[in-house]
Design an enzyme around this catalytic site. Structure first.
Site, PDB file in Angstrom:
ATOM      1  N   ARG A 132       0.861  -1.189   0.000  1.00 28.83           N
ATOM      2  CA  ARG A 132       0.000   0.000   0.000  1.00 28.83           C
ATOM      3  C   ARG A 132       0.894   1.234   0.000  1.00 28.83           C
ATOM      4  O   ARG A 132       2.085   1.141   0.313  1.00 28.83           O
ATOM      5  CB  ARG A 132      -0.897  -0.010   1.237  1.00 28.83           C
ATOM      6  CG  ARG A 132      -2.055  -0.957   1.076  1.00 28.83           C
ATOM      7  CD  ARG A 132      -2.987  -0.813   2.251  1.00 28.83           C
ATOM      8  NE  ARG A 132      -4.180  -1.619   2.079  1.00 28.83           N
ATOM      9  CZ  ARG A 132      -4.910  -2.063   3.078  1.00 28.83           C
ATOM     10  NH1 ARG A 132      -4.562  -1.782   4.324  1.00 28.83           N
ATOM     11  NH2 ARG A 132      -5.995  -2.766   2.860  1.00 28.83           N
ATOM     12  N   GLN A 137       4.179   2.000   2.313  1.00 29.73           N
ATOM     13  CA  GLN A 137       4.689   0.815   3.034  1.00 29.73           C
ATOM     14  C   GLN A 137       6.101   0.453   2.588  1.00 29.73           C
ATOM     15  O   GLN A 137       6.991   0.267   3.418  1.00 29.73           O
ATOM     16  CB  GLN A 137       3.758  -0.390   2.836  1.00 29.73           C
ATOM     17  CG  GLN A 137       2.529  -0.367   3.728  1.00 29.73           C
ATOM     18  CD  GLN A 137       1.647  -1.590   3.542  1.00 29.73           C
ATOM     19  OE1 GLN A 137       1.540  -2.141   2.440  1.00 29.73           O
ATOM     20  NE2 GLN A 137       0.985  -2.008   4.606  1.00 29.73           N
ATOM     21  N   CYS A 140     -17.455  16.383  -1.957  1.00 32.26           N
ATOM     22  CA  CYS A 140     -18.278  16.656  -0.777  1.00 32.26           C
ATOM     23  C   CYS A 140     -19.454  17.488  -1.231  1.00 32.26           C
ATOM     24  O   CYS A 140     -19.406  18.082  -2.319  1.00 32.26           O
ATOM     25  CB  CYS A 140     -17.469  17.351   0.316  1.00 32.26           C
ATOM     26  SG  CYS A 140     -17.285  19.111   0.120  1.00 32.26           S
ATOM     27  N   CYS A 190     -18.800  21.339  -1.983  1.00 32.31           N
ATOM     28  CA  CYS A 190     -18.051  21.604  -3.220  1.00 32.31           C
ATOM     29  C   CYS A 190     -18.925  21.295  -4.430  1.00 32.31           C
ATOM     30  O   CYS A 190     -18.927  22.008  -5.415  1.00 32.31           O
ATOM     31  CB  CYS A 190     -16.792  20.757  -3.287  1.00 32.31           C
ATOM     32  SG  CYS A 190     -15.502  21.326  -2.176  1.00 32.31           S
ATOM     33  N   CYS A 232     -15.642  23.562   2.126  1.00 33.02           N
ATOM     34  CA  CYS A 232     -15.423  22.162   1.769  1.00 33.02           C
ATOM     35  C   CYS A 232     -15.360  21.307   3.042  1.00 33.02           C
ATOM     36  O   CYS A 232     -14.656  21.644   3.985  1.00 33.02           O
ATOM     37  CB  CYS A 232     -14.116  22.071   0.994  1.00 33.02           C
ATOM     38  SG  CYS A 232     -13.535  20.396   0.782  1.00 33.02           S
ATOM     39  N   GLY A 261      -2.265  -0.361   7.412  1.00 31.91           N
ATOM     40  CA  GLY A 261      -1.206  -1.380   7.345  1.00 31.91           C
ATOM     41  C   GLY A 261       0.145  -0.949   7.877  1.00 31.91           C
ATOM     42  O   GLY A 261       1.177  -1.200   7.248  1.00 31.91           O
ATOM     43  N   LYS A 262       0.139  -0.345   9.045  1.00 27.38           N
ATOM     44  CA  LYS A 262       1.418   0.052   9.657  1.00 27.38           C
ATOM     45  C   LYS A 262       2.204  -1.169  10.152  1.00 27.38           C
ATOM     46  O   LYS A 262       3.420  -1.210  10.030  1.00 27.38           O
ATOM     47  CB  LYS A 262       1.170   1.010  10.836  1.00 27.38           C
ATOM     48  CG  LYS A 262       0.694   2.379  10.409  1.00 27.38           C
ATOM     49  CD  LYS A 262       0.529   3.319  11.580  1.00 27.38           C
ATOM     50  CE  LYS A 262      -0.687   3.019  12.421  1.00 27.38           C
ATOM     51  NZ  LYS A 262      -1.975   3.250  11.734  1.00 27.38           N
TER      52      LYS A 262
HETATM   53  N1  LIG Z   1      -0.220  -4.196   1.353  1.00 27.65           N
HETATM   54  C1  LIG Z   1      -1.373  -4.588   1.833  1.00 27.65           C
HETATM   55  N2  LIG Z   1      -2.333  -5.075   1.014  1.00 27.65           N
HETATM   56  C2  LIG Z   1      -3.518  -5.490   1.501  1.00 27.65           C
HETATM   57  N3  LIG Z   1      -3.837  -5.481   2.796  1.00 27.65           N
HETATM   58  C3  LIG Z   1      -2.931  -5.031   3.664  1.00 27.65           C
HETATM   59  C4  LIG Z   1      -1.659  -4.540   3.243  1.00 27.65           C
HETATM   60  N4  LIG Z   1      -0.966  -4.153   4.329  1.00 27.65           N
HETATM   61  C5  LIG Z   1      -1.778  -4.354   5.390  1.00 27.65           C
HETATM   62  N5  LIG Z   1      -2.942  -4.874   4.994  1.00 27.65           N
HETATM   63  C6  LIG Z   1      -4.082  -5.226   5.842  1.00 27.65           C
HETATM   64  O1  LIG Z   1      -4.603  -4.037   6.446  1.00 27.65           O
HETATM   65  C7  LIG Z   1      -5.227  -4.368   7.682  1.00 27.65           C
HETATM   66  C8  LIG Z   1      -4.837  -3.354   8.750  1.00 27.65           C
HETATM   67  O2  LIG Z   1      -3.461  -3.411   9.015  1.00 27.65           O
HETATM   68  P1  LIG Z   1      -2.828  -2.911  10.394  1.00 27.65           P
HETATM   69  O3  LIG Z   1      -3.446  -3.598  11.553  1.00 27.65           O
HETATM   70  O4  LIG Z   1      -1.367  -3.004  10.245  1.00 27.65           O
HETATM   71  O5  LIG Z   1      -3.305  -1.414  10.412  1.00 27.65           O
HETATM   72  P2  LIG Z   1      -2.711  -0.216  11.273  1.00 27.65           P
HETATM   73  O6  LIG Z   1      -2.279   0.812  10.306  1.00 27.65           O
HETATM   74  O7  LIG Z   1      -1.718  -0.699  12.255  1.00 27.65           O
HETATM   75  O8  LIG Z   1      -4.020   0.315  11.974  1.00 27.65           O
HETATM   76  P3  LIG Z   1      -4.221   0.817  13.498  1.00 27.65           P
HETATM   77  O9  LIG Z   1      -3.867   2.260  13.525  1.00 27.65           O
HETATM   78  O10 LIG Z   1      -5.684   0.603  13.706  1.00 27.65           O
HETATM   79  O11 LIG Z   1      -3.350  -0.001  14.393  1.00 27.65           O
HETATM   80  C9  LIG Z   1      -4.787  -5.779   8.007  1.00 27.65           C
HETATM   81  O12 LIG Z   1      -5.882  -6.622   7.751  1.00 27.65           O
HETATM   82  C10 LIG Z   1      -3.677  -6.062   7.032  1.00 27.65           C
HETATM   83  O13 LIG Z   1      -3.615  -7.423   6.695  1.00 27.65           O
HETATM   84 MG   LIG Z   2      -1.566  -0.850  14.351  1.00 32.70          MG
HETATM   85 ZN   LIG Z   3     -15.139  19.565  -0.744  1.00 32.81          ZN
END
Ligand SMILES: Nc1ncnc2c1ncn2[C@@H]1O[C@H](COP(=O)(O)OP(=O)(O)OP(=O)(O)O)[C@@H](O)[C@H]1O
Ligand SMILES: [Mg+2]
Ligand SMILES: [Zn+2]
Length: 704
Positions: free
Chosen positions: A138, A141, A542, A545, A520, A163-164
């Site tokens: 994503r 990443q 939105c 807008c 907006c 997806g952190k």
């Molecule tokens: N590259 C990717 N493609 C598809 N899905 C992904 C990818 N990276 C992460 N995910 C999915 O995204 C979802 C959320 O990921 P994660 O728990 O890491 O979020 P986060 O950013 O840590 O959120 P939070 O702030 O709520 O902790 C998970 O289900 C994970 O499998």
């Molecule tokens: Mg997290």
């Molecule tokens: Zn707007």
């Protein structure tokens, strides 16, 4: 002739100055002056004091308005500076910005980290597919992973659910030894470990309730060159309190087995930018309870995490958060002793989401009927969520939707765990179209194809709304976020958040967002994320807008005076008025005795409500709560700016949408009517439009 005290003072000053002037030019005789005046009475002084205070209030108001303008302009300036920097970066050679041991990277240098030609790139790709079963990265990443793999210290700010975790889990798998993960909540750790186990990535954790046996195995594993686990999750208090853990980390580090440190929810290091409970103290013996996503964290041990970077300066640190502003990050930098980390921020702007606010029908059944029609027509066969205020609402709204042949089921915290997970599962596999949920439906909701999130009741803050509505469109395709704004809902929520620190303030911010007709919606939201999104960044996604600023500015000074008068009368009779009673009284309902004394309004109900909300937002009115063991009552009182309305020169105006209410929901007929009225006004054919009730389209109310 009687003179007031201030008149005497002015006259005296005038005469003295004249006399001094005359005296110096004409004669040398001293002049004497006797003025017969009434000794100022207490009420005179009080009146003058009131007038000075009113003037002061006016000045304060002007200052507030100027400060608001300053904030707005500063925001625009920052956005422009950012744009300028982007343009310059694109034009500059890559090395020109680097300086010092940990140079801040230019945009161009940063882009190099999006590459796939690093020594670890092949392994990353393989594990992404084979271990994590994901096909692509994503946004941000890969950049974050390459930076941490290169040994950089990094803060990663990314919206919830983007997806952190992958940004430290995947590097952990591709590095020697193990990654130390500091996480504030045991339940968050358990979740991640369960997930990692399910994909065969070995991970363990240590917390206060770990058994001796387990701790011993983990401690031994830390220095085992075969690395029996790739991730070690610990709570911050383990770092703070366990000398044994620190000494094992030291040994692991010496054996080159401590590959990386990840601090999840890194904003917990900082005490800025959060809602603290009243009375919380930020010292080490008295932990701070930090509220985040409705969970209170015990915070003080995060303050001690600086030890990690002091002991292991060469081990790269990765801080992750979804909520940090720049001042919070600065604080974290200091507390964690990370010199000049690189900060990667993914924008919170969800460009594929369309934001809209609609006026909620004050009739409960009609309000649900509106939602049902929307789902049956615009979102036919599409997956979505309807957020409601309470468990009772979840049951009743879902049963009405079912009667209209919509596959909708309730979800709230009072349901059995099995029932909840069944609804969740069926919805995830599209066997249910709609979940009608309270905010209990939140954690772990990661369905990609949610096409609409409808709020039948406003959220309690903009941040909550962003998060709840953000469950829409995770597949990056267009999805709609529709918020129904109802007058009485403001006060239902107000009584709920009354005990929360800054709860009222946050609620009024979202009310302001709903009442807005000309700005907006994205730009209003962005302020809460320390970002600037302009109309361009919205791209007509939105309602304000898209409907091209369809509003008029209306002078509401007289209306405001009428409302204030009603509250004054009520106060003198020792009577408290709820917001609904206030509007009723203003519209001429209620006891005949009161009706005789007040000036009933010519506005329709929605307009009257919009004016009352506006007066509350601006501080002419304020909330007054009354508590019983069973419930909290909300009453309206005069606010600190109410005395300003006594001044003849003070005016007050508000922008109204085409329906005359705060928000712009325009039917065609309304639109045509408004256009005619405006044209006639301009041509001088109509000189005054007399609004009356909902029949304002009737010509008899238009005075020619
Ligand atoms: N590259 C990717 N493609 C598809 N899905 C992904 C990818 N990276 C992460 N995910 C999915 O995204 C979802 C959320 O990921 P994660 O728990 O890491 O979020 P986060 O950013 O840590 O959120 P939070 O702030 O709520 O902790 C998970 O289900 C994970 O499998
Ligand atoms: Mg997290
Ligand atoms: Zn707007």
């Amino acid at each position: 002739m009687y003179l007031t005290y201030s008149e005497v003072r002015n006259l005296y000053i005038y005469l003295i100055s004249t006399l001094v002037h005359v005296n110096s030019h004409i004669c040398s005789e001293p002049w004497s002056l006797t003025v017969f005046c009434r000794v100022p009475s207490c009420s005179d002084v009080q009146a003058e004091l009131d007038s000075v205070e009113a003037e002061l209030e006016l000045v304060e108001l002007q200052i507030t308005e100027l400060l608001q303008k300053q904030t707005e302009l500063t925001g625009r300036k920052d956005a422009l500076l950012q744009r300028l920097e982007d343009v310059c970066d694109a034009a500059q050679p890559s090395s020109s910005k680097s300086s010092g041991a940990h140079p801040v990277l230019s945009k161009q240098e940063m882009r190099l980290y999006d590459g796939i030609d690093f020594p670890w790139s092949k392994e990353l790709e393989q594990h992404l597919k084979d271990s994590f079963h994901l096909s692509t990265f994503r946004p941000l990443q890969l950049r974050a992973i390459n930076l941490t793999m290169s040994g950089r210290d990094l803060f990663l700010v990314m919206p919830t659910g983007r997806g952190k975790s992958l940004c430290f889990q995947l590097p952990a798998v591709c590095s020697k030894g193990f990654t130390l993960v500091v996480s504030p909540l045991v339940s968050l750790m358990e979740d991640q470990i369960m997930y990692l186990k399910s994909i065969d990535v070995p991970a363990v954790m240590l917390n206060a309730s770990s058994s001796r046996e387990h701790a011993k195995t983990v401690m031994a594993g830390m220095t085992d060159p075969k690395a029996p686990f790739k991730l070690l999750y610990v709570t911050p208090e383990k770092i703070a309190k366990s000398k044994l853990l620190m000494s094992r980390l030291e040994k692991a580090h010496n054996a080159d087995l401590l590959s990386r440190i990840a601090v999840d929810e890194v904003h917990c290091c900082s005490q800025w930018g959060h809602d603290f409970r009243p009375g919380d103290q930020g010292n080490l013996t008295n932990p701070i309870h930090l509220k985040f996503n409705s969970v209170y964290f015990i915070l003080y041990n995060y303050k001690l995490l600086g030890i990690l970077k002091r002991q292991f300066p060469n081990v790269p640190l990765l801080g992750l958060t979804a909520t940090a502003t720049s001042s919070v990050l600065k604080d974290c930098e200091k507390i964690l002793c990370v010199p000049k980390p690189i900060t990667l921020s993914a924008s919170f702007n969800r460009t594929n989401l369309y934001y809209e606010v609609r006026i909620k029908d004050s009739n409960y059944d009609a309000s649900i009927s509106d939602v049902a029609s929307l789902i049956k027509n615009r979102y036919k066969d599409q997956s979505g969520i309807v957020y409601v205020f309470s468990q009772k609402d979840a049951e009743s709204v879902s049963s009405v939707l079912q009667k209209r042949d919509i596959l909708a089921f309730p979800y709230h915290s009072h349901m059995e765990a099995d029932d909840k997970s069944q609804v969740h599962r069926k919805w995830t596999s599209n066997k249910i179209q709609v979940v009608v949920a309270t905010v209990a439906f939140g954690m772990g909701i990661d369905k990609p194809d949610v096409r609409f999130v409808i709020h039948h009741t406003i959220s309690k803050s903009i941040e909550n709304y962003y998060q709840e509505s953000g469950r829409a469109g995770r597949d990056d395709r267009q999805a709609d976020c529709i918020l129904y704004f109802g007058f009485s809902d403001i006060f239902r929520i107000s009584t709920m958040v009354v005990m929360e620190n800054v709860g009222q303030q946050k609620l009024l911010q979202i009310v302001d967002y709903c009442q807005n007709v000309d700005r907006c919606r994205r730009s209003l939201m962005s302020v809460h994320f320390d970002e600037v999104w302009d109309d361009e960044g919205c791209n007509q996604m939105c309602d304000t807008c898209r409907h091209a600023k369809d509003y008029t500015t209306v002078d509401i000074t007289q209306h405001a005076k009428q409302v204030v008068h009603i509250l004054e009368l009520a106060a003198s009779a020792d009577e408290k008025l709820t917001p609904l009673k206030l509007v009723d009284a203003w519209m001429g309902k209620g006891p005949a005795k009161r009706r005789k004394m007040i000036h009933t309004t010519t506005l329709c109900r929605l307009q009257a409500e919009a004016v009352v909300v506006m007066l509350l937002l601006q501080g002419y009115l304020r909330e007054d709560f009354s508590f019983t063991p069973y419930t909290t009552y909300f009453y309206m009182k005069l606010g600190r700016k109410a005395p300003l309305l006594k001044s003849q020169t003070h005016t007050l105006s508000m922008k109204m949408g085409s329906t005359g209410t705060g928000t712009a929901v325009v039917s065609n007929a309304d639109h045509i009517y408004q256009t005619y009225v405006r044209l006639y006004l301009i041509e001088g054919i109509i000189h005054r439009v007399h609004y009356s009730g909902d029949q304002r389209r009737s010509s008899e109310f238009i005075k020619f």
